[in-house]
Design a protein around this motif. Sequence first.
Motif, PDB file in Angstrom:
ATOM      1  N   PRO A 103       0.824  -1.210   0.000  1.00  0.00           N
ATOM      2  CA  PRO A 103       0.000   0.000   0.000  1.00  0.00           C
ATOM      3  C   PRO A 103       0.861   1.264   0.000  1.00  0.00           C
ATOM      4  O   PRO A 103       0.479   2.277  -0.592  1.00  0.00           O
ATOM      5  N   MET A 119     -10.774   1.327   7.702  1.00  0.00           N
ATOM      6  CA  MET A 119      -9.498   1.082   8.361  1.00  0.00           C
ATOM      7  C   MET A 119      -9.166   2.283   9.232  1.00  0.00           C
ATOM      8  O   MET A 119      -8.290   3.067   8.918  1.00  0.00           O
ATOM      9  N   VAL A 121      -8.718   3.859  13.331  1.00  0.00           N
ATOM     10  CA  VAL A 121      -8.491   3.537  14.733  1.00  0.00           C
ATOM     11  C   VAL A 121      -9.497   4.353  15.540  1.00  0.00           C
ATOM     12  O   VAL A 121      -9.387   5.566  15.648  1.00  0.00           O
ATOM     13  N   LEU A 124      -8.601   7.022  18.254  1.00  0.00           N
ATOM     14  CA  LEU A 124      -7.853   8.212  17.865  1.00  0.00           C
ATOM     15  C   LEU A 124      -8.801   9.243  17.259  1.00  0.00           C
ATOM     16  O   LEU A 124      -9.890   8.920  16.810  1.00  0.00           O
ATOM     17  N   LEU A 132      -1.472   9.385  10.968  1.00  0.00           N
ATOM     18  CA  LEU A 132      -0.835   8.094  11.237  1.00  0.00           C
ATOM     19  C   LEU A 132      -0.013   7.624  10.044  1.00  0.00           C
ATOM     20  O   LEU A 132      -0.498   7.558   8.924  1.00  0.00           O
TER      21      LEU A 132
ATOM     22  N   ALA B 177      -2.019   3.272  17.624  1.00  0.00           N
ATOM     23  CA  ALA B 177      -2.776   2.744  16.491  1.00  0.00           C
ATOM     24  C   ALA B 177      -2.603   1.237  16.364  1.00  0.00           C
ATOM     25  O   ALA B 177      -3.560   0.497  16.169  1.00  0.00           O
ATOM     26  N   HIS B 180      -4.538  -0.735  18.809  1.00  0.00           N
ATOM     27  CA  HIS B 180      -5.990  -0.714  18.708  1.00  0.00           C
ATOM     28  C   HIS B 180      -6.499  -1.313  17.418  1.00  0.00           C
ATOM     29  O   HIS B 180      -7.510  -2.009  17.393  1.00  0.00           O
ATOM     30  N   ASN B 181      -5.844  -1.017  16.324  1.00  0.00           N
ATOM     31  CA  ASN B 181      -6.289  -1.547  15.038  1.00  0.00           C
ATOM     32  C   ASN B 181      -5.087  -1.744  14.129  1.00  0.00           C
ATOM     33  O   ASN B 181      -4.812  -0.918  13.264  1.00  0.00           O
ATOM     34  N   GLU B 183      -4.537  -3.560  11.663  1.00  0.00           N
ATOM     35  CA  GLU B 183      -4.824  -3.636  10.236  1.00  0.00           C
ATOM     36  C   GLU B 183      -4.842  -2.235   9.618  1.00  0.00           C
ATOM     37  O   GLU B 183      -4.279  -2.009   8.547  1.00  0.00           O
ATOM     38  N   ALA B 184      -5.500  -1.311  10.326  1.00  0.00           N
ATOM     39  CA  ALA B 184      -5.570   0.059   9.821  1.00  0.00           C
ATOM     40  C   ALA B 184      -4.173   0.665   9.728  1.00  0.00           C
ATOM     41  O   ALA B 184      -3.828   1.332   8.751  1.00  0.00           O
ATOM     42  N   ALA B 185      -3.370   0.416  10.751  1.00  0.00           N
ATOM     43  CA  ALA B 185      -2.019   0.954  10.745  1.00  0.00           C
ATOM     44  C   ALA B 185      -1.232   0.370   9.571  1.00  0.00           C
ATOM     45  O   ALA B 185      -0.500   1.074   8.877  1.00  0.00           O
ATOM     46  N   THR B 187      -2.310  -0.706   6.674  1.00  0.00           N
ATOM     47  CA  THR B 187      -2.680  -0.157   5.369  1.00  0.00           C
ATOM     48  C   THR B 187      -2.106   1.243   5.164  1.00  0.00           C
ATOM     49  O   THR B 187      -2.062   1.725   4.043  1.00  0.00           O
ATOM     50  N   LEU B 188      -1.681   1.893   6.246  1.00  0.00           N
ATOM     51  CA  LEU B 188      -1.068   3.213   6.092  1.00  0.00           C
ATOM     52  C   LEU B 188       0.453   3.124   6.084  1.00  0.00           C
ATOM     53  O   LEU B 188       1.145   4.122   6.230  1.00  0.00           O
ATOM     54  N   VAL B 190       2.409   1.617   8.235  1.00  0.00           N
ATOM     55  CA  VAL B 190       3.074   1.491   9.532  1.00  0.00           C
ATOM     56  C   VAL B 190       3.457   0.022   9.719  1.00  0.00           C
ATOM     57  O   VAL B 190       2.616  -0.856   9.524  1.00  0.00           O
TER      58      VAL B 190
END
Lengths: 535, 310
Positions: A103, A119, A121, A124, A132, B177, B180-181, B183-185, B187-188, B190
């Motif tokens: 990505p 997607m 958090v 936050l 992020l 992040a 807590h999530n 998956e979200a991190a 995709t960005l 991280v």
Amino acid sequence: MLTGLRGIEDQIVYGIARPTGGHRAVNFRLNAPYVQMYGIVKRFPGVLACDHVDFDVRRGELHALLGENGAGKSTLMRILYGLYQPEEGRILRDGAEVTIHSPTDAIRQGIGMIHQHFMLVDTLTVTENVALGLKSSREPLLDLDRVEEGIRELSEAYGLQIDPRAPVWTLSVGERQRVEIMKALYRGAMMLILDEPTAVLTPQEVDELFVTLGYMKDNGYSLVLISHKLQEVLAISDRITVLRSGRLVGTVPTEEMTRQELARMMVGRDVMLERTREEEMDAGEVRLRLEDVQAHDVTGQPALRGVSLSVQSGEILGVAGISGNGQRELAEVIAGLRPISGGSVEMDGTPVTDWTTARRTESGLAYIPEERMHDGIVRDFAVSENLVLQEHTSDKFSNGIFLAFDYIARYSRQMIQDFYIKTPDIRTMTRNLSGGNIQRLILARELSRRPKVLVAAQPTRGIDIGAIEYIYQQLLEQRDTGMATLLISEDLDELLALCDRIAVIFEGQIMDVLDRSEASAEELGLLMAGVRPEK
Amino acid sequence: MFDELFTISTLIGILHSCVRLATPYLFASLGETFGQRSGVLNLGVDGIMLMGAFFAFYVVFEGHNLWVGVLAAIAIGVMMGLLKAFVSVTMQSLQGISGIGLYLFGLGLSSLLFKTLIGSVEGVSGFRQLAIPFLSDIPGLGHILFNHNALVYLAYLMVPVSWFVINRTTLGLKIRAVGHNPEAADTLGVSVNGVRYTTMMIGGALAAVAGASLSIGLQNVFQENMTNGLGFIAVALVYFGSWRTIGVLGGSLLFSLVNALQLWVQALAIPVPSEIAVMMPYIMTIVVLAFTARQIQKPAALARSYERGE
């Protein structure tokens, strides 16, 4: 405005300067391809998910990617976003070949993706979610004030109303989607892939989203809309690419297409989407009645705040609403899976509030749960085991100690035949079936008992159009034989097509119950958002 | 019989002990906070503390500078953190079980090294009390707050530092992040595993310094299993403090107060069975955890390993 740019060739539009400074303002030609994909091949164990697929998206274009579940549309876009690696094929951006391994690479190429499951958090704030993973201007410290400023600028430019300081858990689904779009824009995306973006929105939120997409298109953004909703695809796209079983069926200009033609491209045969209903049945006796039912959700918060409903024999009562407004609890309360803290549930005039699920089932209640993989079946059971799961102790299937295996096998084969369940064998693990076939299995188990009352929660969510067609047909047939059905759905088209009456649930209360003849998508949408229209 | 406890000088003494004894709790639970905020439960804190305590002690025992001892502890703590990260992040083993394994490993290895390298219980001269000029002259309060050794001050300094890192830096945002999530991190862009390795190293280092604060700061000896399960209390303190540094500070002070009371009750020979007194912090742990029902702040991905899926 949405179609205003169509046909205007060679118009020079300037992209806006993005506050991150990641992309400079670039001038570009409308209609020049931004991304091209050639001969993409992707295999998963046992499946050819993409079979030499070509796809391209132009600048300033909204390109819809249409297909049934499993057609390969999400796979294709996940390849473009770097989540999967293709076995074969080339990807070009602005005419130059690029490789996208992650990505991060995709974002660097100006490609952003809005996932169906957001997607974000929750804990936050909006600004923190946007910041992020980005390099701060004050590394290693955060520069949230600067990010916040950028968000405000983008908010104004594209009509994306968000409070940058709000924690995400306080936001509505529509707002969360805007945060996702904001994340991509802030990262300098020039192209957005939206995976089924309208599935979770109210009609009003859908309109707002489309307005935003319109602005973006006008500013030269490339947009890909993954969808299986023919109507919305026809309404807002410029071109449509249809995939079927991993193959490209064709790419066509939207203005040349009709619903029927698109459906045929998608399914490969003619589809009866709108069913003509038999004439209205006489109102039968009340089969299911809820009086002032109150219940709590898993976290102990009130989920149902005094719900009263009644469903008659030979009627389909729809329950419309945005997910999370008590629908799950409503279904569970009727099925006997969730205790109620007030009110009563009656079947056939008998209070069943204190009855166990088994007793309700024996008395003629059928239940198609929302989470079919978790609540509807046991994934590691064979197809035949799941088919008799409900009644395995009855005389039909056992003699009190042993299961009647021969009879179960014969019965299962019959069910597989009657309900068109596609499975290699009755001993196949149920988890290996497609979503549509699992739903047929559940339908077979529940409907073959000739129930008096059916509670169906999101019965067509995420399954292929062929199975949906079949489920509709079954629901209507059962209705005509006198079954009382409570159909909980987030798909307004579905509710309007099938239901006799539609109740709208909002924050655990029934806003109103409308006859189908007087219900419109707009009015339902307002009710779903908690607004009572002036009569 | 409790009269003696309530004289001014005794109270000052108790509070001074309370501030002092909070040191290992603070280091260890702040370290654990980093790990848990990133979604990794490290039950091996006690083992890391023992290793840190031993290495710091051994280095000082061999005649080196006290700060070299602290650095040695940090080094071994980082290594233990890496080991924990490898097992639970890379190999994705169950975090609870692998933490217990790490604890037993640290317990056994520190005892073995102690027996082979030192052999008998010896003392060293650890960090001395460092009275802060002027402030320590404030009557009562001066002695309670400003008459401690350097590691004690450092422990309290770590509270705002940890808060700052978690809430005001890009690393902290990633930690929150990922916890807590993930998956979200992911995709960005991280690196979930990278962040978790980092927090495990930070946590390991702090846990080891917690151990060092015992062996070359508070007690100035090394004994087998000298932590007596203090590392587990530190894990509990993170829950107690709702994953916030300020909560962890409060919890640490509460527990060290109980500890200080317990010590003074024994020192003043108040006729309470010493077993009961010694049990107090542990009973307290159970009681506190039973009533800590606030799980709202809990990192949603705590103790769940992450694998990029469909």
